[in-house]
Design a protein around this motif. Structure first.
Motif, PDB file in Angstrom:
ATOM      1  N   PHE A 434       0.845  -1.195   0.000  1.00 13.15           N
ATOM      2  CA  PHE A 434       0.000   0.000   0.000  1.00 13.15           C
ATOM      3  C   PHE A 434       0.884   1.251   0.000  1.00 13.15           C
ATOM      4  O   PHE A 434       2.055   1.200   0.362  1.00 13.15           O
ATOM      5  N   THR A 435       0.269   2.340  -0.438  1.00 12.34           N
ATOM      6  CA  THR A 435       0.995   3.603  -0.513  1.00 12.34           C
ATOM      7  C   THR A 435       0.360   4.596   0.458  1.00 12.34           C
ATOM      8  O   THR A 435      -0.855   4.680   0.563  1.00 12.34           O
ATOM      9  N   ARG A 436       1.199   5.316   1.161  1.00 17.39           N
ATOM     10  CA  ARG A 436       0.697   6.202   2.197  1.00 17.39           C
ATOM     11  C   ARG A 436       1.398   7.563   2.078  1.00 17.39           C
ATOM     12  O   ARG A 436       2.577   7.638   1.762  1.00 17.39           O
ATOM     13  N   GLU A 437       0.638   8.603   2.323  1.00 12.36           N
ATOM     14  CA  GLU A 437       1.250   9.924   2.353  1.00 12.36           C
ATOM     15  C   GLU A 437       2.009  10.098   3.660  1.00 12.36           C
ATOM     16  O   GLU A 437       1.509   9.739   4.717  1.00 12.36           O
ATOM     17  N   ALA A 438       3.194  10.624   3.555  1.00 13.11           N
ATOM     18  CA  ALA A 438       3.959  10.837   4.784  1.00 13.11           C
ATOM     19  C   ALA A 438       4.600  12.216   4.718  1.00 13.11           C
ATOM     20  O   ALA A 438       4.728  12.807   3.640  1.00 13.11           O
ATOM     21  N   LYS A 447       4.812   7.265   0.466  1.00 15.54           N
ATOM     22  CA  LYS A 447       5.662   6.183   0.948  1.00 15.54           C
ATOM     23  C   LYS A 447       5.041   4.846   0.562  1.00 15.54           C
ATOM     24  O   LYS A 447       3.863   4.613   0.839  1.00 15.54           O
ATOM     25  N   HIS A 448       5.832   4.024  -0.090  1.00  9.65           N
ATOM     26  CA  HIS A 448       5.330   2.716  -0.513  1.00  9.65           C
ATOM     27  C   HIS A 448       5.691   1.670   0.543  1.00  9.65           C
ATOM     28  O   HIS A 448       6.845   1.538   0.917  1.00  9.65           O
ATOM     29  N   ASN A 449       4.688   0.970   1.018  1.00 14.24           N
ATOM     30  CA  ASN A 449       4.936  -0.008   2.082  1.00 14.24           C
ATOM     31  C   ASN A 449       4.604  -1.419   1.646  1.00 14.24           C
ATOM     32  O   ASN A 449       3.681  -1.636   0.869  1.00 14.24           O
TER      33      ASN A 449
END
Ligand SMILES: *[C@@H]1O[C@H](CO)[C@@H](O)[C@H](O)[C@H]1NC(C)=O
Length: 502
Positions: A434-438, A447-449
Motif C-alpha cells: 500500500f501507498t501512504r502519504e507521509a 511512501k510505498h509499504n
C-alpha cells in the motif's frame, strides 16, 4: 437418525449418511487424469473409464460435429491440429510467457494467439474454431464428471480437484473457471502433494503418535517434479480430542522436469535417425503428423527402456508411406537426458531448505508419479537422499486421486469422515502493498509499504489480522506474491517473474 442407514468401511473410516449424494475427486495431470468417487456403500474407489482403464489421457479432439476425449482423442492423430492436450501448461499464462513459447515449439500444429483483452492465449484452429485453454479444459472436466457419474450410476456435482503445489493464483483461477464451465461445484482445489500425503496418512493412522515423523514424497510426473516434506503427528484439538495431523513443512519443485521432456528428447532423436536413413528427401521435422507419431513412439520407447536395455522403435508409414525402424539403447536414452537427470536432486535440496531440515531428519523418501519408473531417476535420487532404499509403499499413480476423494468426502455434508487434520503451507510468500502519504522534513511524500502476510511455508489457510492505524479514510491495497523474498535458483527467475503476477 434411525431412518438413515449407517455404513462403515473399516479401512477408510468413511461413514455414509445419505443414499443419493456421491462426490468425486479429479487428479488432473498434464498427461493423465484419474478420478475417484465416494458413494453410499462404496467408500473410495478409482473410476474406471469407458475402456475400463484407471487413468484417462487429458485430451480433447474437436472435429466438426464431434468431440472425442481420452484415448479416442489421442487416436485421432491423423489430424494433430484437432487434438488439444497438455492444457495445464497454458492456464493463466500471458502470451509472452516462456512456457507458451515452449508449448508452441513442441506443438507447431497449433496456432496460439494473444487475447487482446486478457493478454492470455487462445487456440485458433480456424475463424470459427477458437478456444481458450480454459474452455478446452472445461470440456475435459465435463467429460471426467460424466465418466464418474456413469461409474457411480448417479449424478455427481461436487468435486475436489488437484493442482500442482506451485500453481499460482492465476493458474488456480483458470482451473476453477474451467470447472464452472463444466458445471462442477469445486469443494476445494487441493495441492496434489497434499492429497498424496493425506492418502498416505489415512492408511497409517495407527502408526501416527505424538512424536512427529517426517516423510518426503518425491513426485515426478509428466510435466513437473515436486519434493514435499510432511510431518505426521497426533495433536489435541478442542472439538474432537486427539487427532492425527499432517503438516506440509517444505516444498521444492522443478516446473519443467518430468517424463514429457524425456519424450521430447527421444522424439527428436528418432527424427534425427529417420532423417539419417535418407529414405525421404524431406525433413521429417517439418511434418506435423509424422512428428506426432514419433512422439507417441517416443513415449512407448521410454516406457519399454525402463525395463529393457534396448528396443527397436518402429512406426509404419511414418511419412509418405515410408516405414521407420531404429534401435535405441537405454544408454543412449540416458545420454540424451543427462542434463535432466542432473536436475533430479535439486527439488530435494529446495524442500529441505524450505523446511529448514537435514536429510537425517527424514525417515523415508517415498516415490510418487509415473516418471519415477525411469531407472536412472531412481538411481540419481537414491544417491541424493543417502538412504538405503526408496519407499514404494504407496500407489504412485493413484495416491493423489484417493487422497483428494477422502477430502471430498470430508467436505461433503453427506458423509462423516474420521478427522485427519491437514495443515498446508504457503508455497510462495504473500504480502500486502500500500501507498501512504507521509511528511518528511515538512514535505509531503508518498511512501510505498510492503508487509508480509504469509511467510514462505507458513501454515495456510489461516486467518491473519493486520492493523492499519495510520489511516482514517478509505484506502487501496494490493495483495500479491512477495517475489523478492524468494531465493529462487536462476532457472526459475524468468519463468516465475512472468507467471506469478499474471
Ligand atoms: C457434458 O457432458 C455430457 C455427457 O456426460 C454432455 O451431454 C453435455 O453436453 C456436456 N456439456 C458440455 C457443456 O460440454
Amino acid at each position: 437418525r434411525e431412518d438413515i442407514k449407517l455404513k462403515c468401511n473399516f479401512v477408510t473410516h468413511v461413514f455414509v449418511f445419505a443414499v443419493t449424494v456421491a462426490v468425486m475427486s479429479l487428479d488432473l495431470g498434464s498427461e493423465w487424469m484419474k478420478m475417484a468417487i465416494v458413494k453410499p456403500g462404496v467408500p473410495m474407489e478409482i473410476v474406471l473409464n469407458k475402456e475400463s482403464r484407471r487413468k484417462t489421457p487429458t485430451a480433447v479432439c474437436l472435429k466438426e460435429n464431434e468431440r472425442l476425449f481420452g484415448d479416442s482423442a489421442l487416436g485421432s492423430m491423423k489430424n494433430p491440429k484437432t487434438v488439444y492436450r497438455r492444457l495445464q501448461t497454458l492456464l493463466g499464462k500471458k502470451h509472452n510467457n516462456l512456457q507458451v513459447a515452449h508449448y508452441q515449439k513442441h506443438f507447431p500444429e497449433h496456432q496460439l494467439q494473444e487475447d487482446p483483452v486478457r493478454g492470455t492465449v487462445y487456440f485458433k484452429n480456424s475463424e470459427e474454431m477458437q478456444y481458450t485453454p480454459e474452455e478446452l479444459l472445461g470440456m475435459v472436466l465435463n467429460y471426467s464428471c460424466g465418466l464418474a457419474q456413469d461409474f457411480a450410476e448417479q449424478p455427481i456435482k461436487d468435486a475436489v480437484i488437484t493442482v500442482p503445489a506451485f500453481f499460482n493464483q492465476a493458474e488456480r483461477r483458470a482451473v476453477l473457471q474451467a470447472a464452472q464451465m463444466a458445471g462442477l461445484k469445486v469443494l476445494q482445489l487441493i495441492n496434489d502433494n497434499t492429497a498424496v500425503a493425506l492418502n498416505y496418512g489415512v492408511f497409517r493412522r495407527k502408526d501416527i503418535d505424538a512424536t512427529p515423523k517426517n516423510v518426503m514424497f518425491y513426485d515426478m510426473g509428466s510435466g513437473s517434479t515436486t519434493a514435499t516434506i510432511v510431518s505426521y503427528q497426533t495433536v489435541k484439538t478442542k472439538e474432537s480430542g486427539t487427532q492425527p495431523q499432517l503438516q506440509i513443512r517444505g516444498v521444492g519443485f522443478d516446473r519443467g522436469l518430468g517424463g514429457f521432456e524425456m519424450d521430447l528428447r527421444l522424439q527428436d532423436h528418432l527424427a534425427k535417425l529417420f532423417n539419417e536413413q535418407k529414405k525421404s528427401k524431406k525433413d521429417v521435422r517439418e511434418n506435423h503428423r509424422a512428428m506426432a507419431k514419433l512422439l507417441k513412439e517416443a513415449q512407448r520407447l521410454k516406457t519399454v527402456l525402463s525395463a529393457n536395455m534396448e528396443f527397436m522403435a518402429q512406426v509404419e508409414g511414418l511419412m509418405d508411406d515410408i516405414d521407420f525402424k531404429a534401435k535405441v539403447t537405454r544408454t543412449e536414452f540416458e545420454e540424451l537426458c543427462a542434463d535432466l537427470f542432473q536436475r533430479v536432486p535439486r527439488p530435494v535440496q529446495d524442500a529441505l531448505a524450505a523446511a529448514e531440515m537435514k536429510l537425517d531428519e527424514i525417515e523415508q523418501v517415498i516415490l510418487v508419479g509415473g516418471s519415477i519408473r525411469v531407472p536412472k531417476v531412481q538411481e540419481v535420487l537414491l544417491k541424493a537422499v543417502g538412504k538405503e532404499e526408496l519407499g514404494k509403499n504407496i500407489n504412485a499413480d493413484e495416491a493423489a486421486a484417493m487422497g483428494a476423494v477422502y477430502q471430498a468426502a470430508a467436505l461433503s455434508k453427506a458423509f462423516k469422515v474420521k478427522p485427519f487434520l491437514v495443515r498446508d503451507a504457503a508455497v510462495f510468500p504473500i504480502q500486502v502493498e500500500f501507498t501512504r502519504e507521509a511528511e518528511e522534513e515538512g514535505f509531503k511524500t508518498l511512501k510505498h509499504n510492503k508487509r508480509i502476510l504469509f511467510q514462505r511455508m507458513a501454515p495456510y489457510p489461516q486467518r491473519k489480522v493486520i492493523t492499519f492505524n495510520r489511516y482514517n479514510a478509505d484506502f487501496a491495497f494490493d495483495i500479491n506474491y512477495a517475489l523478492t523474498l524468494l531465493q529462487l535458483p536462476p532457472r526459475f527467475k524468468l519463468i516465475s517473474s512472468l507467471t506469478l503476477f499474471s
